[in-house]
Design a protein around this motif. Structure first.
Motif, PDB file in Angstrom:
ATOM      1  N   GLU A  89       0.849  -1.195   0.000  1.00 42.58           N
ATOM      2  CA  GLU A  89       0.000   0.000   0.000  1.00 42.58           C
ATOM      3  C   GLU A  89       0.885   1.246   0.000  1.00 42.58           C
ATOM      4  OE1 GLU A  89      -3.934   1.627   2.456  1.00 42.58           O
ATOM      5  OE2 GLU A  89      -2.495   0.292   3.431  1.00 42.58           O
ATOM      6  N   GLU A  90       0.444   2.263  -0.726  1.00 42.17           N
ATOM      7  CA  GLU A  90       1.160   3.539  -0.754  1.00 42.17           C
ATOM      8  C   GLU A  90       0.239   4.660  -0.296  1.00 42.17           C
ATOM      9  OE1 GLU A  90       3.074   4.609  -4.364  1.00 42.17           O
ATOM     10  OE2 GLU A  90       4.167   2.710  -4.562  1.00 42.17           O
ATOM     11  N   GLY A  91       0.806   5.632   0.404  1.00 45.02           N
ATOM     12  CA  GLY A  91       0.023   6.771   0.861  1.00 45.02           C
ATOM     13  C   GLY A  91       0.833   7.612   1.834  1.00 45.02           C
ATOM     14  N   MET A  92       0.136   8.490   2.515  1.00 43.64           N
ATOM     15  CA  MET A  92       0.795   9.404   3.451  1.00 43.64           C
ATOM     16  C   MET A  92       0.863   8.787   4.843  1.00 43.64           C
ATOM     17  SD  MET A  92       1.707  11.940   1.640  1.00 43.64           S
ATOM     18  CE  MET A  92       2.246  13.037   2.963  1.00 43.64           C
ATOM     19  N   ALA A  93       2.024   8.952   5.468  1.00 44.64           N
ATOM     20  CA  ALA A  93       2.227   8.488   6.846  1.00 44.64           C
ATOM     21  C   ALA A  93       2.474   9.694   7.747  1.00 44.64           C
ATOM     22  CB  ALA A  93       3.409   7.532   6.930  1.00 44.64           C
ATOM     23  N   SER A  94       2.064   9.566   8.986  1.00 48.06           N
ATOM     24  CA  SER A  94       2.357  10.577  10.006  1.00 48.06           C
ATOM     25  C   SER A  94       2.976   9.842  11.188  1.00 48.06           C
ATOM     26  CB  SER A  94       1.068  11.315  10.403  1.00 48.06           C
ATOM     27  OG  SER A  94       0.025  10.397  10.711  1.00 48.06           O
ATOM     28  N   TRP A  95       3.157  10.532  12.299  1.00 49.08           N
ATOM     29  CA  TRP A  95       3.715   9.858  13.461  1.00 49.08           C
ATOM     30  C   TRP A  95       3.076  10.389  14.733  1.00 49.08           C
ATOM     31  CZ3 TRP A  95       6.534  12.574  17.230  1.00 49.08           C
ATOM     32  CH2 TRP A  95       6.973  13.860  16.875  1.00 49.08           C
ATOM     33  N   TYR A  96       3.189   9.612  15.817  1.00 46.98           N
ATOM     34  CA  TYR A  96       2.630  10.031  17.103  1.00 46.98           C
ATOM     35  C   TYR A  96       3.563   9.578  18.214  1.00 46.98           C
ATOM     36  CZ  TYR A  96       0.673   5.240  17.754  1.00 46.98           C
ATOM     37  OH  TYR A  96       0.483   3.880  17.905  1.00 46.98           O
ATOM     38  N   ARG A 146       6.419  -3.167  13.668  1.00 51.81           N
ATOM     39  CA  ARG A 146       5.360  -4.087  14.084  1.00 51.81           C
ATOM     40  C   ARG A 146       4.075  -3.312  14.321  1.00 51.81           C
ATOM     41  NH1 ARG A 146       4.078  -5.449  19.218  1.00 51.81           N
ATOM     42  NH2 ARG A 146       6.058  -4.524  19.918  1.00 51.81           N
ATOM     43  N   VAL A 147       2.978  -3.812  13.747  1.00 50.95           N
ATOM     44  CA  VAL A 147       1.673  -3.170  13.928  1.00 50.95           C
ATOM     45  C   VAL A 147       1.122  -3.551  15.299  1.00 50.95           C
ATOM     46  CG1 VAL A 147      -0.679  -2.932  13.038  1.00 50.95           C
ATOM     47  CG2 VAL A 147       1.240  -3.272  11.448  1.00 50.95           C
ATOM     48  N   ASN A 148       0.937  -2.548  16.164  1.00 56.49           N
ATOM     49  CA  ASN A 148       0.386  -2.833  17.496  1.00 56.49           C
ATOM     50  C   ASN A 148      -0.744  -1.888  17.878  1.00 56.49           C
ATOM     51  OD1 ASN A 148       1.777  -0.453  18.059  1.00 56.49           O
ATOM     52  ND2 ASN A 148       2.583  -1.197  20.017  1.00 56.49           N
ATOM     53  N   ASP A 149      -1.189  -1.045  16.927  1.00 52.72           N
ATOM     54  CA  ASP A 149      -2.211  -0.054  17.258  1.00 52.72           C
ATOM     55  C   ASP A 149      -3.057   0.236  16.026  1.00 52.72           C
ATOM     56  OD1 ASP A 149      -3.587   1.597  18.938  1.00 52.72           O
ATOM     57  OD2 ASP A 149      -1.976   3.056  19.214  1.00 52.72           O
ATOM     58  N   ARG A 150      -4.176   0.956  16.253  1.00 50.29           N
ATOM     59  CA  ARG A 150      -5.076   1.349  15.173  1.00 50.29           C
ATOM     60  C   ARG A 150      -4.966   2.841  14.892  1.00 50.29           C
ATOM     61  NH1 ARG A 150      -5.107  -2.880  12.641  1.00 50.29           N
ATOM     62  NH2 ARG A 150      -6.110  -4.688  13.581  1.00 50.29           N
ATOM     63  N   GLY A 151      -5.113   3.188  13.633  1.00 50.08           N
ATOM     64  CA  GLY A 151      -5.010   4.568  13.187  1.00 50.08           C
ATOM     65  C   GLY A 151      -4.259   4.596  11.874  1.00 50.08           C
ATOM     66  N   PRO A 152      -3.974   5.758  11.336  1.00 48.42           N
ATOM     67  CA  PRO A 152      -4.455   7.062  11.798  1.00 48.42           C
ATOM     68  C   PRO A 152      -5.909   7.292  11.408  1.00 48.42           C
ATOM     69  CG  PRO A 152      -3.137   7.305   9.813  1.00 48.42           C
ATOM     70  CD  PRO A 152      -3.084   5.857  10.176  1.00 48.42           C
ATOM     71  N   PHE A 153      -6.614   8.078  12.203  1.00 46.78           N
ATOM     72  CA  PHE A 153      -8.017   8.369  11.944  1.00 46.78           C
ATOM     73  C   PHE A 153      -8.177   9.760  11.340  1.00 46.78           C
ATOM     74  CE2 PHE A 153      -8.221   5.314  15.589  1.00 46.78           C
ATOM     75  CZ  PHE A 153      -8.627   4.234  14.821  1.00 46.78           C
ATOM     76  N   ILE A 154      -7.275  10.087  10.449  1.00 46.11           N
ATOM     77  CA  ILE A 154      -7.301  11.357   9.725  1.00 46.11           C
ATOM     78  C   ILE A 154      -7.379  11.040   8.242  1.00 46.11           C
ATOM     79  CG2 ILE A 154      -6.019  13.472   9.188  1.00 46.11           C
ATOM     80  CD1 ILE A 154      -4.763  13.312  11.941  1.00 46.11           C
ATOM     81  N   LYS A 155      -8.264  11.708   7.546  1.00 45.72           N
ATOM     82  CA  LYS A 155      -8.475  11.459   6.123  1.00 45.72           C
ATOM     83  C   LYS A 155      -7.171  11.653   5.338  1.00 45.72           C
ATOM     84  CE  LYS A 155     -11.243  12.948   2.161  1.00 45.72           C
ATOM     85  NZ  LYS A 155     -12.281  13.903   1.682  1.00 45.72           N
ATOM     86  N   GLY A 156      -6.911  10.708   4.424  1.00 44.03           N
ATOM     87  CA  GLY A 156      -5.754  10.843   3.556  1.00 44.03           C
ATOM     88  C   GLY A 156      -4.473  10.234   4.093  1.00 44.03           C
ATOM     89  N   ARG A 157      -4.502   9.612   5.268  1.00 44.68           N
ATOM     90  CA  ARG A 157      -3.311   8.989   5.842  1.00 44.68           C
ATOM     91  C   ARG A 157      -3.540   7.491   6.023  1.00 44.68           C
ATOM     92  NH1 ARG A 157      -1.508  13.430  10.488  1.00 44.68           N
ATOM     93  NH2 ARG A 157      -1.707  15.267   9.132  1.00 44.68           N
ATOM     94  N   ILE A 158      -2.490   6.718   5.800  1.00 48.28           N
ATOM     95  CA  ILE A 158      -2.625   5.261   5.878  1.00 48.28           C
ATOM     96  C   ILE A 158      -1.847   4.647   7.029  1.00 48.28           C
ATOM     97  CG2 ILE A 158      -2.975   5.097   3.381  1.00 48.28           C
ATOM     98  CD1 ILE A 158      -0.073   3.975   3.229  1.00 48.28           C
ATOM     99  N   LEU A 159      -0.921   5.410   7.645  1.00 50.11           N
ATOM    100  CA  LEU A 159      -0.045   4.820   8.658  1.00 50.11           C
ATOM    101  C   LEU A 159       0.385   5.875   9.661  1.00 50.11           C
ATOM    102  CD1 LEU A 159       1.346   1.955   9.070  1.00 50.11           C
ATOM    103  CD2 LEU A 159       3.407   3.029   8.147  1.00 50.11           C
ATOM    104  N   ASP A 160       0.457   5.460  10.918  1.00 47.14           N
ATOM    105  CA  ASP A 160       1.028   6.282  11.984  1.00 47.14           C
ATOM    106  C   ASP A 160       2.239   5.545  12.544  1.00 47.14           C
ATOM    107  OD1 ASP A 160       0.068   8.797  12.483  1.00 47.14           O
ATOM    108  OD2 ASP A 160      -1.513   8.167  13.867  1.00 47.14           O
ATOM    109  N   LEU A 161       3.415   6.120  12.401  1.00 52.49           N
ATOM    110  CA  LEU A 161       4.632   5.529  12.956  1.00 52.49           C
ATOM    111  C   LEU A 161       4.890   6.083  14.351  1.00 52.49           C
ATOM    112  CD1 LEU A 161       7.061   5.661   9.912  1.00 52.49           C
ATOM    113  CD2 LEU A 161       6.141   3.607  10.966  1.00 52.49           C
ATOM    114  N   SER A 162       5.626   5.339  15.146  1.00 54.34           N
ATOM    115  CA  SER A 162       6.091   5.872  16.425  1.00 54.34           C
ATOM    116  C   SER A 162       7.079   7.010  16.157  1.00 54.34           C
ATOM    117  CB  SER A 162       6.782   4.766  17.223  1.00 54.34           C
ATOM    118  OG  SER A 162       7.957   4.330  16.528  1.00 54.34           O
TER     119      SER A 162
END
Length: 281
Positions: A89-96, A146-162
């Protein structure tokens, strides 16, 4: 006409060569009854053994070559579901996990405590526990998470990295980056998603995240008439506000969840709601 160097001609030549071999042995010397023993029996059986060896060699040389079919792992194209190919999958990632977003030390969807200094990530639908290679398409840096959480819940993003992941991939300062994610095994090789993990966590359609209890109740009542049971999940926003995520259904395959999401989008289009697919946990 086949070339004289073709393997089939080699096999025929070997067969002819073996056919011309004559295994000759001196006739056994008569011995007195009870004498000779093991050596005599070995000598008497040698011609039969030689014939069997010659026959086996002939069969081996004339046997047609075996063929093998190689399987490739898909590494491109639209997102793949569990099966023979890796999920891509390709798309925008953010982090938290920043100092001011309040996520550090809180439980993740998997139940473990979120540590922003570990190589973990959040995805809406990948089975918890899955490993993914994440490549920053803007600078070429990559890492395994490793996937251990759900999100991101923002339109246009596919992944939240640590936070650690964003630093590793070089976009912690800018906040977002375009990435490609691919499911891998423990050695980092492309691998299909684990079907067992996939079946353990049904799909749901998240409709909204509301803080007002009356609005939550009204939305639940409206949706239950058309879609059956509606569930809620407690959550905190980045600003620390308590909300309830309103969710519809429990679907064992993504296709059914997508149909429900389309129906919900049509029903709630006047409210500006855009339902999306995630997992029950």
């Amino acid at each position: 006409m086949l070339s004289p160097f073709h393997p089939t001609n080699w096999s025929k030549a070997a067969a002819y060569w073996i056919h011309e071999i004559h295994v000759a042995f001196d006739p056994p010397v008569p011995v007195a009854p009870g004498s000779g023993g093991f050596l005599r029996r070995t000598r008497l059986g040698a011609p039969q053994v030689a014939v069997l060896v010659s026959l086996a060699f002939t069969l081996h040389c004339t046997r047609p070559p075996e063929t093998f079919t190689a399987r490739r792992t898909g590494l491109s194209g639209p997102p793949q579901q569990p099966g023979d190919r890796a999920f891509v999958e390709e798309g925008m990632a953010s982090w938290y996990g920043g100092d001011d977003d309040g996520f550090s030390g809180r439980p993740t969807a998997s139940g473990e405590i979120f540590d922003p200094d570990k190589y973990t990530c959040a995805h809406r639908t990948l089975p918890l526990g899955s490993l993914v290679e994440v490549r920053n398409l803007e600078n070429g840096k990559r890492g395994i998470f490793r996937v251990n959480d759900r999100g991101p819940f923002i339109k246009g993003r596919i992944l939240d990295l640590s936070r650690k992941g964003a630093e590793e991939l070089g976009f912690s300062d800018q906040g977002t980056a375009r990435v490609r994610i691919r499911s891998v095994d423990a050695l980092g090789a492309p691998a299909a998603l684990d079907p067992a993990l996939d079946r353990m966590d049904p799909y749901v359609v998240q409709v909204a995240a509301l803080s007002n209890p009356e609005n939550v109740k009204a939305l639940q009542d409206q949706l239950e008439d058309a879609f059956g049971p509606v569930t809620t999940q407690d959550a905190l926003t980045r600003g620390g506000i308590s909300v309830k995520r309103v969710r519809v259904g429990s679907y064992t395959n993504r296709q059914d969840a997508e149909k429900a999401a389309e129906q919900l989008a049509k029903l709630l289009k006047d409210r500006g709601v855009e339902p999306f697919i995630t997992r029950r946990r």
